[in-house]
Design a protein around this motif. Structure first.
Motif, PDB file in Angstrom:
ATOM      1  N   SER A   1     -30.494  -7.365   2.714  1.00 52.57           N
ATOM      2  CA  SER A   1     -32.302  -7.510   2.384  1.00 52.57           C
ATOM      3  C   SER A   1     -32.421  -6.140   2.796  1.00 52.57           C
ATOM      4  O   SER A   1     -32.905  -5.560   1.509  1.00 52.57           O
ATOM      5  N   PHE A   2     -31.482  -5.519   3.446  1.00 52.08           N
ATOM      6  CA  PHE A   2     -31.874  -4.096   3.273  1.00 52.08           C
ATOM      7  C   PHE A   2     -31.564  -2.918   2.373  1.00 52.08           C
ATOM      8  O   PHE A   2     -31.950  -2.127   2.220  1.00 52.08           O
TER       9      PHE A   2
ATOM     10  N   ILE B   1     -33.832  -3.419   0.565  1.00 53.57           N
ATOM     11  CA  ILE B   1     -34.872  -2.803  -0.242  1.00 53.57           C
ATOM     12  C   ILE B   1     -34.442  -1.039  -0.042  1.00 53.57           C
ATOM     13  O   ILE B   1     -35.704  -0.677  -0.719  1.00 53.57           O
ATOM     14  N   ILE B   2     -33.544  -1.199   0.752  1.00 57.55           N
ATOM     15  CA  ILE B   2     -33.860   0.615   0.783  1.00 57.55           C
ATOM     16  C   ILE B   2     -32.980   1.053  -0.918  1.00 57.55           C
ATOM     17  O   ILE B   2     -33.604   2.452  -0.964  1.00 57.55           O
ATOM     18  N   SER B   3     -32.672   0.270  -1.537  1.00 55.70           N
ATOM     19  CA  SER B   3     -32.322   1.026  -2.661  1.00 55.70           C
ATOM     20  C   SER B   3     -33.254   1.359  -3.733  1.00 55.70           C
ATOM     21  O   SER B   3     -33.411   1.867  -4.739  1.00 55.70           O
ATOM     22  N   THR B   4     -34.318   0.196  -3.234  1.00 56.77           N
ATOM     23  CA  THR B   4     -35.585   0.166  -4.161  1.00 56.77           C
ATOM     24  C   THR B   4     -36.212   1.850  -3.486  1.00 56.77           C
ATOM     25  O   THR B   4     -37.093   2.261  -4.798  1.00 56.77           O
TER      26      THR B   4
ATOM     27  N   LEU C   1     -34.779  -6.364  13.103  1.00 59.01           N
ATOM     28  CA  LEU C   1     -34.858  -6.060  11.692  1.00 59.01           C
ATOM     29  C   LEU C   1     -36.037  -6.405  10.822  1.00 59.01           C
ATOM     30  O   LEU C   1     -36.005  -5.822   9.779  1.00 59.01           O
ATOM     31  N   SER C   2     -36.376  -7.289  11.513  1.00 54.57           N
ATOM     32  CA  SER C   2     -37.931  -8.254  11.224  1.00 54.57           C
ATOM     33  C   SER C   2     -39.063  -6.466  10.828  1.00 54.57           C
ATOM     34  O   SER C   2     -39.362  -6.273   9.699  1.00 54.57           O
TER      35      SER C   2
END
Lengths: 468, 450
Positions: free
Chosen positions: B164-165, B168-171, B225-226
């Motif tokens: 997930s992380f 999101i970070i790659s976006t 984390l959320s």
């Protein structure tokens, strides 16, 4: 543990159901309650689109005279305006966008009552599919008279029924012909005399002496001994470094509130304003709905009294006599005198009388609505007395009628645009008021007199039916 | 003449959706044993009515007024669409043996409404959407097989959250801007919204963690984390997804702990958080201002929402009739604002019924979560349902100006490959849980008899 989580799932389900119940109620609220007013907006592209395959409804005056109608041409229906020039700002136009009643009642004029039936009938038997027609409150006859009386002047005339707020006459000059508007659009758009603007609702005029109604009201409300207040006028006086002149430098001598009002004495009202104070004067203006304005179905501007407690003395005295930064619209001033004539109750001014469908059956009628009580009964009594004195003994002698008692107030507003604006606001008959009138001649050219126009408009309004 | 038909069709569409709702009610009564017959009749009625709606709508859209004939290409798309939807539905029921037919019916109806509206707005997009629906179903058919292959997929909680992380970070690093938010990644001709995929991973993660007893340490870790994910989404200006993630977390936490104090605490924290977001980020302030008074700023910030309200208001209760409105004047009408277009042309009565169908779907989803005995699957079903419900609430509430607008898609209806894929797969998961539960029940009955 497991049982608990099941209970929680149930609760979450209830929350989800409630959330969507709120969505459904809100959606229904917008569509049923808010949408009528909301969708009449120049940003809604659906207003400018016209379905030329159906006959858009008529716009008629109060007696049924057809001001605008749709006639079948080669490429579907086209709009035709019948001698509607004097009512152009009320009726509006279609073509280069839409304005006036054509815009605000667009969805009414395009609404096909019993659509299924009408379309079936047209399909089977031929004949037209017609939108609803709008009956305005204005009388075309009065429109024509007002326009004629104004002669070559710019400005506006408003006649309002005292007990209901119905607008019988709303004329703004210069005018344009809606029939040839599209053709003349390019020149009308850039015309320096702004014929496209409805001065009756949008004109922001310096009020001049008609504002003394507000100053007098503020005095009655806030000065204990207003009945005994006197002042001796020498034609001019100095207030905080500002020299105030009376009209033509006339010196009025010793005056009380009524005679100062009847003479429209600038020095008297400057002295009075000085005594009242800026914050108090502002509060009275706010209580009379200046700075709030009165809603109206056609586009309108809000009258504004900008003075506040930081104002200098010269600003204060200027405002007290209706000069300075104060602006009003003719329609709003009509509402003010209408309230005085109606025991202080301001009525919602309206211009749409009723709507009929293809079958001439009435589908909607505007009901008169009391907005707010802005004057007390005793204030109305005193103001009426003073306004009668204006006509009988003072500056408003031109409004004096042989047939009924007129009560009113004149105004001569200095402005940077050129000649003074000439005002008259009032009502008649004074003992049983029927109609209120508001006349402004913008940078008056001298060819007409506001008080005379007011008197004649009141006469024609009161005898409207007989004169037909 | 054609106008007359469209006028009549408005009543037809309202009739169709009312019959559909009625058949759903009949289904529920059958299921509760309150009628004598089986639910087959109700399911058949729902499907027939959907097909009739599809045919009516495509006949109207395909008709060419000037040339007085039908656009054959449009008719062909309509035919293929109908076949795809019926076929997809048929196979879905074979693959998910114990899936709930009512849920399939609702999905089909929503998908079809979306296809009709897209066809009317932009036929190219409608064709693409059909392809995505096909891909969605094809992917969904593999879910049961994959679950069989990887039986203990609750064990991979760390993998889910790390992925997930990364996504999101790659976006943030690679993404491009669309309508003000950075939430798209383009690879060649292919573009997708990573946040949509993260929705899946995130729910798997939460269900995996919460399936066992929740202690303080777990609570703090999931919370941090959320919050991190939500913060990253806010930075990407993807406010809608941020809100959806937060609300899903709250629901799953609440279901796992049944602790009302935590729920209140969470809402309190969110309020403080949104106040900070309002102060810190100008894009949040713009959205709130456009919601408070869109009319004041109708030229820029309030433009979208005002156009949406014009469409809804002008359409009225019965709507303008399909093809007779002006929904193309609404910005982003094929995605965020498709609900306003439906309101305008099909009318508010239809739109309210459509919300009713969404409600049936969500209540069914929650019922499946309620019935399922295995905690993990129960949480999965509840998580997917809650997430989709919040998303639906956010976008419909946004376009009708009930709440500030956050650009998210309307599940099953808005145009968008990733959105369609995720919607179909989420519901397929819920269907799978339903099937799992039914199978368990049957086994228990069998055991009981022995």
């Amino acid at each position: 543990m497991m049982g608990n989580s099941k209970k929680s799932i149930k609760k979450v389900t209830v929350i989800i159901i409630l959330m969507f119940a709120v969505i459904i109620s809100y959606l229904l609220k917008i569509v049923i309650k808010d949408s009528g007013k909301m969708i009449v907006n120049s940003y809604n592209p659906r207003i400018s689109s016209s379905d030329t395959t159906i006959k858009r409804g008529d716009i008629r005056d109060i007696d049924g005279f057809v001001l605008a109608e749709s006639v079948n041409g080669d490429n579907g229906y086209v709009r035709k305006y019948n001698d509607a020039k004097t009512s152009c700002h009320v009726v509006g136009y279609t073509g280069a966008g839409k304005t006036g009643t054509e815009a605000v009642e667009n969805f009414t004029l395009q609404h096909i009552d019993n659509e299924l039936f009408q379309r079936l009938r047209s399909f089977l038997k031929g004949g037209e599919v017609e939108g609803d027609s709008v009956y305005l409150t204005i009388d075309k006859n009065l429109q024509d008279i007002a326009s004629k009386l104004m002669k070559s002047n710019k400005g506006a005339v408003v006649v309002e029924e005292v007990s209901t707020g119905r607008i019988l006459c709303m004329v703004s000059k210069p005018m344009y012909d809606p029939q040839t508007l599209a053709k003349n659009w390019d020149s009308l758009k850039v015309d320096k005399t702004t014929p496209l603007v409805n001065r009756a609702t949008q004109g922001e005029y310096t009020p001049g002496s008609i504002f003394k109604i507000v100053t007098a009201t503020a005095a009655m409300r806030n000065l204990q001994d207003v009945g005994n207040f006197t002042y001796t006028c020498h034609g001019e006086d100095k207030f905080g470094g500002k020299v105030i002149h009376c009209f033509n430098g006339e010196s009025h001598g010793k005056e009380n509130l009524t005679s100062g009002f009847a003479n429209s004495c600038n020095c008297f009202f400057s002295a009075l304003g000085d005594k009242i104070g800026a914050a108090t004067l502002r509060k009275t203006a706010d209580d009379l709905l200046f700075n709030t304005g009165v809603e109206f179905s056609l586009p309108y501007n809000i009258p504004s009294v900008k003075i506040d407690k930081t104002a200098t003395e010269s600003e204060l005295v200027e405002t007290s006599i209706g000069q300075g930064r104060t602006t009003v619209t003719p329609l709003f001033m009509a509402s003010i005198v209408q309230s005085i004539a109606n025991d202080g109750v301001m009525m919602q001014p309206y211009i749409i009388d009723h709507i009929v469908n293809y079958d001439d059956a009435t589908v909607d009628t505007t009901l008169p609505e009391a907005l707010r009580t802005v004057f007390t009964k005793s204030e109305c009594k005193k103001l009426k007395e003073m306004m009668i004195a204006v006509v009988n003994e003072g500056t408003g002698f031109n409004a004096k009628s042989d047939y009924f008692q007129v009560a009113g107030k004149t105004g001569t507003a200095q402005n940077p645009g050129g000649n003074d604006h000439w005002w008259f606001v009032g009502f008649a008959p004074a003992d049983n008021p029927q109609y209120a009138v508001s006349v402004v001649l913008e940078n008056a050219d001298g060819s007409a007199n506001a008080s005379v126009i007011a008197r004649k408009m009141l006469y024609n309004a009161i005898n409207r039916k007989e004169l037909k | 003449m054609f106008d007359l038909l469209i006028i009549i069709s408005r009543y037809l569409f309202i009739g169709y959706i009312l019959i559909f709702l009625f058949s759903s009610a009949e289904y529920l009564l059958d299921e509760a044993g309150m009628t004598k017959h089986s639910h087959r009749h109700a399911v058949f009625t729902g499907r027939t009515v959907t097909a009739l709606m599809h045919i009516t709508a495509f006949l109207i859209i395909s008709y060419n007024r000037e040339e007085i004939n039908f656009n054959l290409l449009h008719l062909a798309v309509g035919g293929v669409g109908l076949a795809a939807i019926i076929g997809g539905n048929y196979i879905a029921q074979k693959v998910y043996k114990n899936g709930c037919p009512l849920i399939w019916n609702c999905i089909i109806f929503l998908l079809d409404t979306g296809i009709i509206m897209l066809m009317r707005l932009n036929d190219t997009l409608a064709v693409r959407q059909l392809i995505w629906i096909g891909v969605g179903f094809l992917t969904a058919f593999w879910i049961p097989a994959v679950i069989k292959l990887v039986p203990k997929f609750e064990k991979f909680e760390k993998l889910y959250i790390i992925l997930s992380f990364i996504l999101i970070i790659s976006t943030l690093a690679l993404g491009s801007k669309e309508y003000g938010s950075i939430n798209w990644i383009h690879i060649g001709n292919f573009s997708f919204q990573p946040s949509e995929i993260v929705k899946f991973l995130y729910i798997f993660y939460l269900a995996s963690v919460f399936r066992k007893k929740v202690d303080l340490k777990k609570l703090i870790i999931t919370c941090i984390l959320s919050a991190g994910l939500v913060m990253l989404l806010v930075i990407q200006k993807d406010l809608g997804s941020a809100l959806i993630f937060f609300m899903t977390y709250m629901v799953m936490l609440y279901i796992a702990t049944s602790n009302e104090f935590l729920a209140v605490l969470g809402i309190g924290a969110a309020s403080i958080g949104s106040m900070f977001a309002y102060k810190l980020f100008s894009h949040v302030r713009v959205r709130v201002a456009a919601w408070k008074n869109p009319w004041a700023d109708i030229d820029s910030g309030g433009y979208q929402i005002c156009q949406s309200l014009f469409a809804i208001g002008t359409g009225g209760m019965l709507g303008s009739g399909l093809t007779r409105g002006m929904p193309t004047s609404i910005p982003v009408v094929t995605k965020d604002f498709i609900f306003s277009a439906i309101c305008e042309e099909f009318g508010t009565i239809y739109a309210v019924c459509l919300i009713g169908i969404f409600m049936i779907l969500f209540i069914r989803g929650m019922m499946i979560a309620f019935k399922c005995k295995r905690r993990y699957y129960s949480f999965l079903a509840a998580g997917f349902t809650a997430m989709m419900a919040f998303q639906t609430f956010l976008i419909i509430g946004g376009v009708i100006k009930l709440i500030p607008l956050t650009g998210v898609t309307l599940p099953f209806i808005s145009y968008g490959g990733t959105s369609i894929l995720v919607s179909i797969m989420s519901l397929s998961f819920i269907q799978w849980v339903n099937g799992y539960q039914k199978a368990e029940e049957m086994e228990e009955q069998y055991d009981g008899k022995q």
